[in-house]
Design an enzyme around this catalytic site. Structure first.
Site, mmCIF file in Angstrom:
data_model
loop_
_atom_site.group_PDB
_atom_site.id
_atom_site.type_symbol
_atom_site.label_atom_id
_atom_site.label_comp_id
_atom_site.label_asym_id
_atom_site.label_seq_id
_atom_site.Cartn_x
_atom_site.Cartn_y
_atom_site.Cartn_z
ATOM 1 N N ARG A 234 0.844 -1.189 0.000
ATOM 2 C CA ARG A 234 0.000 0.000 0.000
ATOM 3 C C ARG A 234 0.884 1.245 0.000
ATOM 4 O O ARG A 234 1.881 1.310 0.719
ATOM 5 C CB ARG A 234 -0.926 0.030 1.225
ATOM 6 C CG ARG A 234 -2.089 -0.954 1.149
ATOM 7 C CD ARG A 234 -3.107 -0.500 0.103
ATOM 8 N NE ARG A 234 -4.275 -1.370 0.020
ATOM 9 C CZ ARG A 234 -4.404 -2.384 -0.832
ATOM 10 N NH1 ARG A 234 -3.408 -2.680 -1.661
ATOM 11 N NH2 ARG A 234 -5.515 -3.105 -0.861
ATOM 12 N N GLU A 263 -3.773 7.438 -6.179
ATOM 13 C CA GLU A 263 -3.767 6.710 -7.440
ATOM 14 C C GLU A 263 -4.971 7.092 -8.290
ATOM 15 O O GLU A 263 -6.083 7.158 -7.754
ATOM 16 C CB GLU A 263 -3.758 5.198 -7.164
ATOM 17 C CG GLU A 263 -2.506 4.756 -6.425
ATOM 18 C CD GLU A 263 -2.518 3.301 -5.994
ATOM 19 O OE1 GLU A 263 -1.462 2.808 -5.574
ATOM 20 O OE2 GLU A 263 -3.605 2.669 -6.057
ATOM 21 N N HIS A 282 0.116 0.122 -10.214
ATOM 22 C CA HIS A 282 -0.754 -0.744 -9.396
ATOM 23 C C HIS A 282 -1.358 -1.855 -10.256
ATOM 24 O O HIS A 282 -2.579 -2.028 -10.316
ATOM 25 C CB HIS A 282 -1.858 0.080 -8.730
ATOM 26 C CG HIS A 282 -2.434 -0.598 -7.523
ATOM 27 N ND1 HIS A 282 -2.923 0.089 -6.435
ATOM 28 C CD2 HIS A 282 -2.603 -1.906 -7.218
ATOM 29 C CE1 HIS A 282 -3.363 -0.760 -5.522
ATOM 30 N NE2 HIS A 282 -3.179 -1.989 -5.983
#
Length: 315
Positions: A234, A263, A282
């Site tokens: 994370r 993000e 990601h």
């Protein structure tokens, strides 16, 4: 049963099939849902499946018919669990679906940082090797991982899988987790020891009150000079300004991350200008078999809930 998927595109951009969910009720799938549209799209919904859409207290208190939230992920920090409990809404996640995929990217990042294959490929295509007077060429020698110490923060399924691969590369493996894990293949020690001894430090823990911001200037100062840091967990686990500063000073020799604090990544994120910084968007969890497994388990979660025997319940 009215079922709504609010941000289906990230899980299924068109290469998978939602039809198993259609067998459980009337299905509406939205590729993306702006926060301003969440409440409207939840009207009349009995069940909602989400990947990153935030389920705030306000949203949950107004979704009067909602009985089930299926998190299309393992992490569920986008859901106000207290509000869900107050409303009697069952929340289920999908554990362990991406273990192999995240471990694979973690090691790929480590190998890219140490072998510099992608960087050297660019130099070869630019003609540097062609112009070299020698039969081989490199601008910076690769790093041999054999004999180095690989530290893991968070010895859950992914941390354990990554540790086994690092061990297979000849690395000494150490790890720290609040509760420990008998399945971890390396030495389990304290957080301070992992910081101090690791040549490579890899983060694999959830974002909690205890772990958010755990890698910051004072903890980086306790790490080895020239250590490599990897974060595929994370973005909030690190202070990005402190990590960027450590890369600038050389305290950290390299950093890789598949996750950042905001993000998609903000143009102002300091990591974008930091040296020796490898960033991916990601996507560790995104191989087709991994996303298919995610959908399959999500369908099983909702099926079990409808049968009165819910599984993978987090609230």
């Amino acid at each position: 049963m009215q079922i709504v998927v609010l941000d289906g595109y990230s899980v299924n951009p068109g290469d998978l099939d939602w039809s198993p969910l259609k067998k459980l009720g009337t299905l509406s799938v939205y590729d993306r849902t702006h926060p301003s549209m969440v409440a409207q799209r939840l009207r009349g919904a009995d069940a909602v499946l989400i990947n990153k859409v935030r389920m705030t207290r306000e949203v949950l208190m107004n979704a009067r018919q909602l009985k089930f939230i299926g998190e299309l992920a393992t992490g569920y920090d986008n859901i106000d669990l207290n509000a869900a409990r107050e409303r009697g809404i069952t929340v289920c996640n999908v554990p362990a679906y991406s273990t192999e995929a995240v471990a694979q990217l973690t090691i790929a990042m480590l190998l890219d940082l140490t072998q510099r294959a992608s960087s050297l490929d660019r130099l070869v295509h630019q003609g540097n090797w062609t112009a070299s007077p020698d039969f081989c060429y490199w601008d910076k020698a690769p790093i041999l991982l054999d004999g180095m110490t690989f530290g893991v923060i968070g010895t859950g399924r992914i941390g354990c899988r990554v540790a086994k691969i690092a061990q297979a590369l000849g690395m000494r493996v150490i790890g720290y987790s609040r509760n420990g894990n008998a399945s971890f293949c390396g030495e389990q020690t304290s957080f301070a020891e992992v910081l101090a001894r690791s040549d490579v430090l890899s983060l694999h823990c959830p974002a909690t009150a205890e772990t958010i911001g755990m890698i910051r200037s004072d903890t980086i100062a306790k790490m080895k000079d020239g250590a490599i840091l990897i974060n595929t967990a994370r973005g909030s686990l690190i202070n990005e300004y402190d990590v960027a500063a450590a890369l600038q000073s050389g305290k950290l020799s390299a950093f890789a991350a598949d996750v950042v604090s905001t993000e998609p990544i903000s143009k102002s994120n300091p990591l974008l200008m930091a040296p020796n910084c490898l960033l991916t968007p990601h996507y560790a969890w995104s191989p087709v078999p991994t996303r298919q497994k995610l959908i399959d388990i999500s369908v099983a979660n909702l099926t079990a809930f409808l049968n009165g025997t819910p599984i993978h319940v987090v609230s």
